[in-house]
Write an enzyme that holds these catalytic residues in place. Structure first.
Site, mmCIF file in Angstrom:
data_model
loop_
_atom_site.group_PDB
_atom_site.id
_atom_site.type_symbol
_atom_site.label_atom_id
_atom_site.label_comp_id
_atom_site.label_asym_id
_atom_site.label_seq_id
_atom_site.Cartn_x
_atom_site.Cartn_y
_atom_site.Cartn_z
ATOM 1 N N CYS A 194 0.844 -1.197 0.000
ATOM 2 C CA CYS A 194 0.000 0.000 0.000
ATOM 3 C C CYS A 194 0.882 1.251 0.000
ATOM 4 O O CYS A 194 0.712 2.152 -0.832
ATOM 5 C CB CYS A 194 -0.922 -0.022 1.211
ATOM 6 S SG CYS A 194 -2.100 1.333 1.262
ATOM 7 N N CYS A 195 1.868 1.312 0.916
ATOM 8 C CA CYS A 195 2.772 2.460 0.956
ATOM 9 C C CYS A 195 3.543 2.597 -0.345
ATOM 10 O O CYS A 195 3.758 3.702 -0.845
ATOM 11 C CB CYS A 195 3.773 2.313 2.100
ATOM 12 S SG CYS A 195 3.181 2.866 3.701
ATOM 13 N N CYS A 224 7.594 4.297 5.582
ATOM 14 C CA CYS A 224 6.709 4.084 4.431
ATOM 15 C C CYS A 224 7.505 3.811 3.166
ATOM 16 O O CYS A 224 6.962 3.295 2.189
ATOM 17 C CB CYS A 224 5.797 5.291 4.213
ATOM 18 S SG CYS A 224 6.676 6.806 3.780
HETATM 19 S S1 SF4 Z 1 0.486 4.579 5.743
HETATM 20 FE FE1 SF4 Z 1 0.974 3.368 3.963
HETATM 21 S S2 SF4 Z 1 -0.149 1.423 4.334
HETATM 22 FE FE2 SF4 Z 1 -1.081 2.936 5.645
HETATM 23 S S3 SF4 Z 1 -2.798 3.736 4.425
HETATM 24 FE FE3 SF4 Z 1 -1.021 5.128 4.140
HETATM 25 S S4 SF4 Z 1 -0.071 4.435 2.260
HETATM 26 FE FE4 SF4 Z 1 -1.420 2.742 2.984
#
Ligand code: SF4
Length: 230
Positions: free
Chosen positions: A118-119, A226
């Site tokens: 996700c990051c 991240c």
């Molecule tokens: S911190 Fe990273 S894993 Fe969490 S929602 Fe934001 S982008 Fe996604």
């Protein structure tokens, strides 16, 4: 015959390891405004700064040197409302040249099952887009923020080969608090609610280890960064 056109080489110096070492030694003794001035003199207009909107200390310092400096904020779609309010407060206060990198919402909540991906998709991907055509960027990274950041250099080359400048690397938490008080710098209201490091809402809570201000980030996932500062 190829129709591919190479992007023009940026008219800015590349820094070799020896030069980076010399600059870091020199910058350890310089105040942040002088380091920012060096970055602006050497890399503007191929320079921007990334903002997390935890506080506006680096923005306050950088806009005193270059009021038009490009400030990048990655709107992940998962920020706290307080963080988005801070973006607006800071934008109005400084008349920011703000570049919002907005992410198309995911069909599924990837952060739940795979925060690393996700990051990588959201934050790192958007920063890559923001840095296209740039030669250098600044961030507010500090050694005092967490044990994992204790070795933060003031100037380095990132994985893209760009120059990365951390003008606040040597600042303590007290330095930051003093600057905020002295200059009435806007801060994210979550700092007054026990949060000591602020990222996306699903992955941020107040610290679970009182000795590590970033321990509320991805708590329980064994993840500490991240990826945008790697
Ligand atoms: S911190 Fe990273 S894993 Fe969490 S929602 Fe934001 S982008 Fe996604």
């Amino acid at each position: 015959m190829s129709f591919l056109v190479e992007p023009p080489a940026l008219p800015v110096p590349q820094l070799h390891d020896e030069e980076l070492a010399e600059l870091n030694a020199e910058f350890e003794r310089l105040p942040a405004p002088k380091i920012i001035q060096w970055a602006v003199d050497n890399y503007s207009p191929h320079l921007c700064m990334a903002a997390s909107m935890q506080d506006a200390v680096l923005i306050d310092l950088a806009t005193r040197v270059d009021p038009g400096i490009e400030v990048v904020f990655i709107d992940t779609g998962y920020h706290f409302p307080e963080t988005l309010e801070t973006v607006e407060v800071v934008r109005r206060r400084y008349g920011l040249n703000l570049r919002m990198m907005t992410v198309t919402p995911h069909a599924e909540e990837l952060w739940k099952v795979d925060p690393e991906s996700c990051c990588s998709a959201v934050k790192v991907g958007q920063l890559d887009r923001a840095l296209a055509g740039k030669a250098a960027w600044m961030s507010g990274l500090r050694r005092d923020e967490a044990p994992s950041r204790a070795g933060t250099p003031i100037v380095a080359r990132d994985l893209r080969g760009l120059v990365k400048i951390n003008p606040l690397a040597t600042w303590s938490d007290l330095d930051v608090q003093g600057y905020i008080a002295d200059h009435d710098v806007p801060v994210n209201p979550l700092l007054r609610q026990g949060y000591t490091s602020i990222g996306c809402q699903p992955c941020t809570q107040p610290p679970v280890d009182p000795d590590d201000p970033r321990s509320g980030r991805w708590a329980g996932h064994g993840k500490t960064e991240c990826g945008i500062h790697m």
